[in-house]
Design a protein around this motif. Structure first.
Motif, PDB file in Angstrom:
ATOM      1  N   GLU A 177     -18.662 143.439  26.240  1.00  0.00           N
ATOM      2  CA  GLU A 177     -20.026 143.901  26.549  1.00  0.00           C
ATOM      3  C   GLU A 177     -20.680 144.619  25.373  1.00  0.00           C
ATOM      4  O   GLU A 177     -21.903 144.803  25.349  1.00  0.00           O
ATOM      5  CB  GLU A 177     -20.023 144.810  27.780  1.00  0.00           C
ATOM      6  CG  GLU A 177     -19.109 146.015  27.682  1.00  0.00           C
ATOM      7  CD  GLU A 177     -17.734 145.761  28.248  1.00  0.00           C
ATOM      8  OE1 GLU A 177     -17.083 146.748  28.653  1.00  0.00           O
ATOM      9  OE2 GLU A 177     -17.294 144.592  28.310  1.00  0.00           O
ATOM     10  N   ASP A 178     -19.884 145.022  24.386  1.00  0.00           N
ATOM     11  CA  ASP A 178     -20.439 145.695  23.204  1.00  0.00           C
ATOM     12  C   ASP A 178     -20.777 144.716  22.087  1.00  0.00           C
ATOM     13  O   ASP A 178     -21.236 145.134  21.015  1.00  0.00           O
ATOM     14  CB  ASP A 178     -19.436 146.726  22.659  1.00  0.00           C
ATOM     15  CG  ASP A 178     -19.137 147.834  23.643  1.00  0.00           C
ATOM     16  OD1 ASP A 178     -20.033 148.153  24.458  1.00  0.00           O
ATOM     17  OD2 ASP A 178     -18.017 148.380  23.605  1.00  0.00           O
ATOM     18  N   THR A 194     -22.762 141.706  22.184  1.00  0.00           N
ATOM     19  CA  THR A 194     -23.971 140.877  22.195  1.00  0.00           C
ATOM     20  C   THR A 194     -24.993 141.426  21.216  1.00  0.00           C
ATOM     21  O   THR A 194     -25.435 142.574  21.342  1.00  0.00           O
ATOM     22  CB  THR A 194     -24.582 140.819  23.597  1.00  0.00           C
ATOM     23  OG1 THR A 194     -23.595 140.324  24.512  1.00  0.00           O
ATOM     24  CG2 THR A 194     -25.800 139.898  23.613  1.00  0.00           C
TER      25      THR A 194
END
Length: 360
Positions: A132-133, A135
């Motif tokens: 999730e970190d 993109t």
């Protein structure tokens, strides 16, 4: 017998070495060695074209991609990528999972505005960042990753997470062609040949046509990817012998069964060495967390620096070379590139088990 675990220049397939030896004095009846042949000759141009076609076939790529044969190693690409693709006022993003990604990031900072999207430096480059970190901003010029970190022994999974829609660029120097992967997800891939592709001296760049077209046009001619694409990598004298050997290694990979066969072979080798680590009850401690372990570079420590020196000395006596960790981190590193045989991996695992029994 020598078991070659060097991190690069690294082991080459014995079949390729034998073919080079046979062809070296007289390349296919020309009366000349490939080492003395003009790069403008029809014989060399055929080698150059065949290597590009072979590589694209192995990756399942079509005419929307070009293969370029360049010089300067991956380190040159660290600079050429932002020079070509980072416009004034734009921002490039980098995910850093080890020493080589760090170098690429630092070099890009010398060229323009760069954002560190994610890094695992805080944990000593032992794993991968949270997906999730990762993109990037949708307006980023490109996102750069390093698929396998040779020094820390950390590797992204072959399927890779989704990184958004910005052009994805990857340093694949140490795991290129070691397994199938979604090649069409990348706008540019580059790899120094001296690990899985051939000898030192040539850097292979696989680049999407639209990225070439959007690159800067105000750079010196020799620094533009468009120059190499327009001239089929023959703008200036290429590293002829190194490209010839890449051509032969690509043939060897195809003859072995392609990337799927390489993946099976490499997973089998790595499993032997990691099993020796995991069964040692702490005598050996791997650097990378299990979920991020590299199949190409197995990195580990022993209980003390003195024991590591003893390990390296006895391994060398047993015919195992190239096992010292990178000078920046020390420890032990076994590089298990495509041409390293399963027999060599088995010999190392057996040596590790015996060493642990004697000194543990």
């Amino acid at each position: 017998m020598i078991h070659n675990f060097n991190p690069g220049p690294a082991a080459l397939p014995p079949e390729v070495i034998a073919r080079v030896q046979a062809e070296l004095p007289d390349y296919r009846g020309t009366g000349m060695s490939i080492l003395e042949m003009s790069h403008r000759s029809k014989e060399y141009e055929a080698i150059n074209a065949a290597a590009e076609a072979q590589l694209k076939a192995l990756l399942g790529l079509g005419d929307e991609y070009r293969v370029l044969f360049m010089q300067g190693g991956a380190s040159m690409q660290f600079a050429l990528i932002p020079l070509n693709f980072l416009p004034a006022g734009g921002v490039a993003e980098y995910i850093v999972t080890g020493s080589w990604g760090e170098k690429a990031y630092e070099e890009a900072q010398r060229v323009g505005s760069v954002h560190l999207r994610a890094s695992t430096a805080a944990d000593g480059y032992r794993g991968l960042p949270n997906v999730e970190d990762c993109t990037p901003d949708a307006n980023a010029a490109y996102l750069h990753i390093t698929t396998n970190e040779t020094i820390q022994g950390v590797q992204w999974p072959a399927e890779l997470p989704l990184f958004g829609d910005v052009p994805l660029i990857a340093d694949m120097s140490s795991d290129f062609l070691s397994r199938p992967f979604p090649a069409t997800r990348f706008a540019l891939m580059y790899a120094g040949a001296q690990k899985n592709l051939g000898p030192a001296g040539v850097t292979v760049v696989v680049i999407r046509q639209d990225l070439i077209e959007r690159s800067r046009k105000d750079l010196p001619v020799i620094m533009r990817y468009a120059t190499f694409a327009k001239n089929n990598s023959l703008y200036n004298t290429p590293p002829v012998f190194a490209v010839y050997m890449v051509h032969l290694v690509l043939e060897w990979i195809k003859d072995q069964g392609g990337l799927a066969a390489m993946a099976e072979r490499n997973a089998r080798k790595a499993a032997l060495v990691y099993a020796a680590i995991d069964a040692s009850e702490g005598f050996y401690s791997g650097h990378a967390v299990p979920s991020a372990r590299s199949l190409m570079n197995v990195t580990f420590r022993l209980l003390s620096p003195d024991l590591e020196k003893q390990f390296l000395a006895e391994a060398k006596e047993a015919g195992m070379v190239g096992l010292a960790g990178h000078r920046s981190v020390g420890g032990i590193r076994a590089s298990l590139y495509n041409a390293v045989s399963p027999e060599s991996a088995a010999a190392l695992a057996h040596f590790m088990q015996d060493f642990a029994k004697r000194y543990g």
